[in-house]
Design an enzyme around this catalytic site. Structure first.
Site, short mmCIF file in Angstrom:
data_model
loop_
_atom_site.label_atom_id
_atom_site.label_comp_id
_atom_site.label_asym_id
_atom_site.label_seq_id
_atom_site.Cartn_x
_atom_site.Cartn_y
_atom_site.Cartn_z
N ASP A 123 -37.59 -5.21 -23.61
CA ASP A 123 -37.82 -3.86 -23.09
C ASP A 123 -38.71 -4.00 -21.86
OD1 ASP A 123 -38.36 -0.95 -22.90
OD2 ASP A 123 -37.53 -0.90 -24.92
N ILE A 124 -39.05 -2.87 -21.24
CA ILE A 124 -39.99 -2.91 -20.11
C ILE A 124 -41.36 -2.38 -20.52
CG2 ILE A 124 -38.17 -2.65 -18.40
CD1 ILE A 124 -39.30 0.32 -18.14
N LYS A 136 -21.65 7.84 -21.36
CA LYS A 136 -21.11 7.13 -22.51
C LYS A 136 -19.59 7.00 -22.43
CE LYS A 136 -24.74 5.85 -24.68
NZ LYS A 136 -25.04 4.41 -24.72
N TYR A 181 -25.60 12.38 -20.12
CA TYR A 181 -25.60 11.36 -21.17
C TYR A 181 -24.19 11.15 -21.71
CZ TYR A 181 -26.70 9.15 -25.66
OH TYR A 181 -26.75 8.29 -26.74
N GLY A 224 -33.48 -2.64 -24.24
CA GLY A 224 -33.99 -1.35 -24.69
C GLY A 224 -34.44 -1.38 -26.13
N GLY A 225 -35.05 -2.48 -26.53
CA GLY A 225 -35.28 -2.76 -27.94
C GLY A 225 -36.40 -1.97 -28.59
N LEU A 226 -37.20 -1.24 -27.82
CA LEU A 226 -38.30 -0.48 -28.41
C LEU A 226 -37.93 0.98 -28.66
CD1 LEU A 226 -41.39 -1.91 -26.51
CD2 LEU A 226 -40.37 -2.65 -28.67
N GLY A 227 -36.66 1.32 -28.55
CA GLY A 227 -36.20 2.65 -28.88
C GLY A 227 -36.02 2.83 -30.37
N GLN A 228 -35.26 3.86 -30.76
CA GLN A 228 -35.13 4.21 -32.18
C GLN A 228 -34.48 3.10 -32.99
OE1 GLN A 228 -32.39 7.40 -33.01
NE2 GLN A 228 -33.32 7.88 -34.98
#
Length: 373
Positions: free
Chosen positions: A88-89, A199, A195, A62-66
């Site tokens: 990421d996808i 967690k 969410y 998920g590396g292209l998130g914030q």
């Protein structure tokens, strides 16, 4: 399977929508029905131990998130460019793609993810793939698939290949029955968002895998994270980013929370620093597997007053969003992070004045400040 059709349809709708800007990594859900993991008894896998390599080999999902791009930059400075793989996808921007190794990784594709770990001799995994609160509430089946099924894949692979695994948690892991001021590491957790539920599930599953299988699982509960290089995405704490953009562009800001709503916040550099520090901490120094971390706590009114020191003509009004306000009222007002400060030496660098000054310097507000003066 109706749920697969519904989730797949939801994914298509989300991927086709534009202007989200929420920094969320959306994962295709073609593999919800995952078959049981079976490894041949004679299977042999090689992963680099810390004695075999000067630095860990890191994968960020998920590396292209914030947070992912900033974390990759920090880790590459410390461990070397080629030792940190961003994944990421989605298609990365050119500056991200050429800054270091990037690979396609779908956390719901167990076989592909396992091949990535084995072929790249991964030893550390930062698992940032998740749907955040606002999108999660709008699409619960998708959030359940990404946040829970994806987590299970990562846990199984990390345990099988002896990885050091980091999974972030959040203030959203607490609920209205949790103590709010301050909120300790260990207390009642009954969140009311998918969410938050996902967690809490991640925290408990990570601890279970640690005690049951010896997995080196580490987790931090992040407060609201503020950064200049990501756009607000409609989340509960996003007002604390939006105010800077509006102060520069229009000089008018409308807040969707009450002026006295106090929430814990943190500048992104402190967040990334804490994530690296807890991963580098010796295992024997950790008295628990999930820690609160804190830097500052403020209200929209207090933030606006600090912003107005830089942009005096900023006009602030309040139009309360009932959904976001209800979520904020169920979250902690202050985090008790004494255990993190004691166990592995956590110490933040940014308080509210430093945060505001830094945000304006990054967002290029010189012209507007000059006009105000």
């Amino acid at each position: 399977m109706p749920i697969v059709k519904n989730v797949s349809r939801a994914v298509s709708q989300l991927l086709q929508s534009s202007g989200c800007g929420c920094g969320i990594s959306i994962v295709p859900v073609r593999c919800i029905g995952v078959s049981p993991r079976q490894v041949a008894s004679d299977a042999s896998f090689h992963s680099v131990s810390f004695s075999e390599s000067d630095h860990p080999r890191v994968l960020i999902t998920g590396g292209l998130g914030q947070l992912g791009v900033g974390l990759a930059k920090l880790l590459r400075k410390r461990f070397g460019k080629n030792n940190v793989i961003l994944s990421d996808i989605r298609k990365p921007a050119d500056n991200v793609f050429y800054s270091g190794p990037f690979i396609y990784a779908d956390i719901l594709d167990y076989k592909n993810l396992r091949e990535i770990v084995v072929n790249n001799r991964i030893t550390w995994l930062f698992h940032y793939s998740a749907l955040l609160s606002a999108v999660g509430e709008a699409n619960v089946p998708l959030a359940r698939a990404v946040n829970i099924t994806g987590l299970h894949n990562v846990l199984d692979i990390a345990a099988e290949h002896n990885l050091r695994l980091f999974v972030p948690s959040t203030i959203g892991a607490f609920g209205p029955t949790s103590p709010r001021d301050p909120t300790p590491d260990l207390c009642i957790q009954r969140p009311r968002t998918i969410y938050g539920v996902s967690k809490v599930h991640a925290e408990l599953m990570g601890e279970y895998y640690h005690y049951r299988y010896g997995l080196d699982f580490r987790c931090l509960r992040y407060p609201g994270i503020i950064s200049a290089d990501s756009q607000p995405g409609g989340g509960t704490t996003d007002y604390a980013v939006q105010i800077f953009h509006d102060a520069i562009k229009t000089g008018k800001f409308q807040c969707n929370l009450k002026p006295d709503t106090r929430l814990p916040m943190m500048y992104i550099d402190d967040c990334l620093k804490a994530s690296l520090e807890v991963m580098e901490a010796p295992a024997e120094a950790l008295s628990m597997r999930t820690y609160n971390i804190s830097a500052m706590s403020f209200t929209p009114e207090e933030l606006a007053q600090e912003v107005q020191k830089h942009v005096p003509e900023l006009q602030v009004t309040y139009n309360v969003d009932k959904v976001r306000q209800a979520i904020a009222d169920s979250w902690p007002m202050n985090f008790d992070d004494r255990n993190a400060r004691r166990d592995w030496g956590w110490k933040h660098d940014y308080d509210l004045p430093e945060l505001v000054t830094t945000m304006f310097s990054f967002l290029g507000s010189d012209s507007r400040i000059a006009q105000a003066n």
